[in-house]
Design a protein around this motif. Structure first.
Motif, mmCIF file in Angstrom:
data_model
loop_
_atom_site.group_PDB
_atom_site.id
_atom_site.type_symbol
_atom_site.label_atom_id
_atom_site.label_comp_id
_atom_site.label_asym_id
_atom_site.label_seq_id
_atom_site.Cartn_x
_atom_site.Cartn_y
_atom_site.Cartn_z
ATOM 1 N N ALA A 241 0.749 -1.049 -0.012
ATOM 2 C CA ALA A 241 0.196 -0.003 -0.040
ATOM 3 C C ALA A 241 0.987 1.298 -0.044
ATOM 4 C CB ALA A 241 -0.908 0.032 1.146
ATOM 5 N N ALA A 242 2.071 1.097 0.658
ATOM 6 C CA ALA A 242 2.683 2.333 0.810
ATOM 7 C C ALA A 242 3.636 2.622 -0.512
ATOM 8 C CB ALA A 242 3.876 2.278 2.023
ATOM 9 N N PHE B 143 2.712 8.387 -6.043
ATOM 10 C CA PHE B 143 1.732 9.796 -6.012
ATOM 11 C C PHE B 143 2.235 10.812 -4.883
ATOM 12 C CE2 PHE B 143 -0.968 6.331 -7.405
ATOM 13 C CZ PHE B 143 -1.520 7.046 -8.339
ATOM 14 N N ILE B 144 2.800 10.235 -3.838
ATOM 15 C CA ILE B 144 3.418 11.217 -3.043
ATOM 16 C C ILE B 144 4.948 10.748 -2.706
ATOM 17 C CG2 ILE B 144 3.327 12.001 -0.432
ATOM 18 C CD1 ILE B 144 0.514 11.664 -0.591
ATOM 19 N N SER B 145 5.806 11.289 -3.029
ATOM 20 C CA SER B 145 7.246 11.176 -3.089
ATOM 21 C C SER B 145 7.680 10.334 -1.546
ATOM 22 C CB SER B 145 8.168 12.406 -3.306
ATOM 23 O OG SER B 145 9.530 11.953 -2.884
ATOM 24 N N PRO B 146 8.254 9.413 -1.611
ATOM 25 C CA PRO B 146 8.696 8.851 -0.130
ATOM 26 C C PRO B 146 9.449 9.764 0.696
ATOM 27 C CG PRO B 146 10.073 7.741 -1.925
ATOM 28 C CD PRO B 146 8.863 8.495 -2.491
ATOM 29 N N LEU C 86 -4.129 4.438 1.448
ATOM 30 C CA LEU C 86 -3.303 3.440 2.040
ATOM 31 C C LEU C 86 -3.944 2.186 2.941
ATOM 32 C CD1 LEU C 86 -0.133 3.189 2.701
ATOM 33 C CD2 LEU C 86 -0.637 4.526 4.857
ATOM 34 N N ALA C 87 -5.115 2.697 3.527
ATOM 35 C CA ALA C 87 -6.022 1.777 4.187
ATOM 36 C C ALA C 87 -6.828 0.789 3.406
ATOM 37 C CB ALA C 87 -6.993 2.529 5.120
ATOM 38 N N GLY D 129 -2.826 13.441 4.939
ATOM 39 C CA GLY D 129 -3.928 13.705 4.187
ATOM 40 C C GLY D 129 -5.329 12.596 4.043
ATOM 41 N N ILE D 130 -6.327 12.960 4.061
ATOM 42 C CA ILE D 130 -7.167 11.980 3.869
ATOM 43 C C ILE D 130 -7.784 11.208 2.905
ATOM 44 C CG2 ILE D 130 -9.105 13.725 3.070
ATOM 45 C CD1 ILE D 130 -9.716 10.785 5.582
ATOM 46 N N GLY D 131 -7.035 11.583 1.822
ATOM 47 C CA GLY D 131 -6.959 10.808 0.496
ATOM 48 C C GLY D 131 -5.988 9.758 0.562
#
Length: 414
Positions: A135-136, A142-145, A165-166, A158-160
């Motif tokens: 998931a990560a 989409f989001i750089s580590p 992730l969940a 962020g909620i999105g």
């Protein structure tokens, strides 16, 4: 005796580990300060191999999408279900789960496990950890580590992103805990899709019917099959072409000083690679090559920057000297990896320069950045019947023209 045999298992595992490590490491690789491959949702930008593609370059995304679809079709026509056994993430995850199960002493047969209570506890811990990693890894595209971990630990992901992730983690966990090989056998649409696309030259894992009399009946191929099929009964949609039966047959037959009966073949007529030279394969390959060439040409010919104009929110008005002021909003995009300093100029069709008032000169833009600027154009007052044709020019710090955008200036309405 098996030491000198040519087995495919080590090659398959190396390929799986290679692709898995590539998927994990790609988000950490940076080119020109940007991720090697990442979609930035807030700016609607794709960062790919040192290039930045904004959503307004939709034609490039369309070409890329069509080329990928045809590439997928071509690979399916050529390699059949080898994707399932060698590269599919579902197979890799299941292999990891079954490998860990064997490591802690669980017996695994045809995808079925019979763990004890303590083994089951360890298995579910492993499923959970693997699910969170998957998931990560998806979110990292989409989001750089380099931003993901600080934001995660500070509670600002962020909620999105948290929801993604969940959901992905829970989905992968349930898959590993409940399905695994069952997904391949019963639910995966690719196997059914591939049966429709099967070609006379498609790579097939098969029990050679002409050599069936050499079979010693050891059932080694059945015992190692992850989906529990008997390849001696011919093609079956549950076969994922992993090659485990091929290795098992080679090892068993080697003890009888014979070659294996199971093998990969392109088609069923013994033509080898020549079987791929058929009309359907050539047609798909030709169209894909044309699209890929168009995509490469489009990427290579992309301008260094772009300019889009919109009418300003403030109405035009006439100055005391008789000239007219018209308000515009410009959207400047730097399509290079490095920063640029951009400026706007305006002129009439005949080339006569016009005055621009506002922050439209020496605008610094980082690589891939987009800037919104509001400015006023001072021009001669156009006649009520004929609008004034104006050309806006976007130039860099060296005066090089990067983009042209036409506009019309209409007379002020009474």
């Amino acid at each position: 005796m098996s030491a000198g045999l040519k087995l495919l298992g080590p090659w398959r595992r190396a390929f799986q580990w290679g692709t898995t490590l590539a998927l994990l490491l790609i988000p950490f690789i940076r080119v020109g300060g940007q991720s090697l491959l990442r979609v930035d949702i807030p700016s609607l930008t794709l960062h790919a191999f040192g290039q930045n593609f904004r959503i307004d370059e939709l034609y490039l995304f369309l070409l890329l999408g069509l080329a990928l679809v045809l590439f997928f079709l071509l690979v399916t026509l050529a390699l059949g279900r080898a994707w399932c056994g060698w590269a599919c993430p579902q197979t890799t995850l299941t292999d990891l789960a079954e490998g860990f199960a064997r490591l802690i002493g669980v017996r695994v047969s045809a995808g079925e496990m019979t763990p004890r209570a303590w083994q089951k506890f360890l298995l579910h811990l492993f499923y959970g950890a693997l699910s969170l990693l998957v998931a990560a890894n998806l979110v990292w595209y989409f989001i750089s580590p380099y931003d993901f971990f600080p934001r995660l630990f500070s509670g600002n992901l962020g909620i999105g992103a948290m929801l993604t992730l969940a959901v992905v983690a829970i989905t992968v966990y349930l898959d590993l805990a409940l399905l695994r090989r069952v997904l391949c056998k019963e639910f995966c649409p690719y196997g059914r899709f591939q049966t429709v696309l099967v070609d006379p030259g498609t790579l097939t894992l098969r029990f050679h019917p002409d050599e069936a009399d050499r079979c010693i009946g050891c059932s080694a191929c059945v015992k190692v099959c992850p989906t529990g099929i008997d390849i001696r009964r011919g093609y079956q949609v549950e076969c994922i072409n992993c090659g485990r039966c091929l290795d098992a047959c080679r090892q068993a037959m080697a003890r009888e000083y014979q070659t294996g009966i199971i093998r990969y073949t392109f088609g069923t007529e013994g033509k080898g690679l020549k079987a791929l030279l058929n009309m359907r394969m050539l047609l798909v390959a030709t169209v894909m090559t044309i699209l890929a060439t168009a995509l490469i040409y489009g990427v290579a010919g992309r301008p260094e920057a772009s300019l889009k104009l919109r009418a300003g929110a403030v109405a035009s008005r006439t100055l005391e000297d008789g000239r007219q002021v018209t308000f515009f909003t410009g959207y400047l995009t730097n399509r290079l990896r490095h920063a640029q300093v951009l400026s706007l100029k305006a002129s009439m069709e005949a080339g006569e320069p016009l005055e621009i008032r506002g922050p439209a000169s020496d605008i610094p833009l980082k690589g891939g950045a987009k800037e919104r600027v509001s400015f006023a154009l001072v021009s001669p007052t156009p006649s009520p019947q004929v609008p004034l044709n104006v050309v806006f020019t976007l130039v860099n710090a060296h005066g090089k023209t990067l983009a042209l955008e036409p506009a019309f200036v209409t007379a002020v309405k009474d």
